[in-house]
Design an enzyme around this catalytic site. Sequence first.
Site, PDB file in Angstrom:
ATOM      1  N   ARG A  90      45.566 -63.829  26.391  1.00 18.23           N
ATOM      2  CA  ARG A  90      45.260 -65.210  26.763  1.00 18.23           C
ATOM      3  C   ARG A  90      46.489 -66.107  26.564  1.00 18.23           C
ATOM      4  NH1 ARG A  90      40.480 -69.151  24.302  1.00 18.23           N
ATOM      5  NH2 ARG A  90      41.108 -71.021  25.447  1.00 18.23           N
ATOM      6  N   ASN A 144      34.751 -64.757  31.439  1.00 18.45           N
ATOM      7  CA  ASN A 144      35.572 -65.458  32.420  1.00 18.45           C
ATOM      8  C   ASN A 144      36.570 -64.527  33.119  1.00 18.45           C
ATOM      9  OD1 ASN A 144      34.679 -68.188  32.270  1.00 18.45           O
ATOM     10  ND2 ASN A 144      35.646 -68.395  30.282  1.00 18.45           N
ATOM     11  N   CYS A 164      27.509 -70.174  32.473  1.00 23.46           N
ATOM     12  CA  CYS A 164      28.560 -71.030  31.925  1.00 23.46           C
ATOM     13  C   CYS A 164      27.897 -72.143  31.126  1.00 23.46           C
ATOM     14  CB  CYS A 164      29.409 -71.615  33.064  1.00 23.46           C
ATOM     15  SG  CYS A 164      30.766 -72.671  32.519  1.00 23.46           S
ATOM     16  N   HIS A 194      33.700 -73.448  36.954  1.00 21.61           N
ATOM     17  CA  HIS A 194      34.855 -74.237  36.516  1.00 21.61           C
ATOM     18  C   HIS A 194      35.451 -75.078  37.642  1.00 21.61           C
ATOM     19  CE1 HIS A 194      35.740 -71.765  32.614  1.00 21.61           C
ATOM     20  NE2 HIS A 194      34.500 -72.241  32.683  1.00 21.61           N
ATOM     21  N   TYR A 244      37.397 -79.048  33.889  1.00 21.62           N
ATOM     22  CA  TYR A 244      38.402 -78.189  34.531  1.00 21.62           C
ATOM     23  C   TYR A 244      39.020 -78.824  35.769  1.00 21.62           C
ATOM     24  CZ  TYR A 244      36.794 -74.619  31.336  1.00 21.62           C
ATOM     25  OH  TYR A 244      36.500 -73.929  30.186  1.00 21.62           O
TER      26      TYR A 244
END
Length: 421
Positions: A90, A144, A164, A194, A244
């Site tokens: 990540r 995700n 989500c 998102h 987002y």
Amino acid sequence: MKLTVVGGGSTYTPELIDGFARLRDTLPLEELVLVDPAADRLELVGGLARRIFARQAHNGRIVTTSDLDRAVDGADAVLLQLRVGGQAAREQDETWPLACGCVGQETTGAGGLAKALRTVPVVLDIADRVRRTNPDAWIIDFTNPVGIVTRALLQAGHKAVGLCNVAIGFQRKFAAMLGVAPAELHLDHVGLNHLTWETGVRLGGPDGEDVLPKLLTDHGDTIADDLRLPRPLLDRLGVIPSYYLRYYYTHDKVVEEMRTKLSRAAEVAAMERELLTMYGDPALDEKPALLAKRGGAYYSEAAVDLAAALLNGGGNPYQVVNTHNSGTLPFLPDDAVIEVQAAVGPEGTTPLPIPSVDPLYAGLMANVTAYEDLALQAALHGGRDRVFRALLSHPLIGQYEYAETLTDQLIAHNREHLAWA
């Protein structure tokens, strides 16, 4: 009823356990299985999970294992919350795109594509193993990028729904602002995972009074601050975009912020170390307050509602889910995965009708849907050219030189996770 959590060693898991314990009348679990290859984390999380159940007098059995086939055998539902490559991957997703002046983020842009390429093959392998054991089990995906992963599952014929926590988070915040119970609010939530907008906030159900204008008038500054978006933008849009959307509406500003501050991955990694130390305390029998900063707020409530509706017709009859478009948004392909309000029950999900969508949002949704299609092809079949095409199509990239450079960077940073590289 048996439910299996793949990625059960996540520091998120106690949030989920707390919801299962508190909401046991909605989702009466007899057995909960936490499966994870990280035995050390699993032992800590599993111990806390059992203490939370005991504190709240839940009689369900909690099993921990690293054996996936054993874990999913006989499960009525399998919840996916895994992170291939962990926080180290990540952090890379959030870092290397910045050199091109592009947002570094784990669910959108180049970093989001990298996560999709690592994740889709692993998730499909898990789903195939679930189907061999119990083809009737539901797969609930919280992993995700949810839209791409859910599309991969549905395309492969699995009984899958994506989940989500953005919508339920908005519902809880708006209810507090209005002084009403969350169950009284119905969101006109439309978009892709998102990439969503609240185009209405209704009291009492899908046909109730729209109080969105009141929210923007009375609480616009607070909402804008939470989203880290300018208040004048919300006023001009007349809708509430998800957090987002800041990556699109204030892209260059976000890039500059990311270049000068600690990455979210580094923050989370430090938080996880502290949480795991807490989890090892045998006196701890509730989720610690620090967990609220980890992310995933109201995740447990959303998961319980969805699992209950799919398995026994309980929970809320209308929920925001990620599911096939199937004509709901006529400007998108039927097999696109959209995030909208749907009727949810044991037969699956049926999106509620949606009025005409403003071209300002429809155009971006169509663009990102096309990217997601190309991203899925790259995840399924590999190859540098497929990665390049996906990157070139993304509205946060879209330039030849950037796509070329980012393609090489993505492959270099993820080679150990890409079978074709």
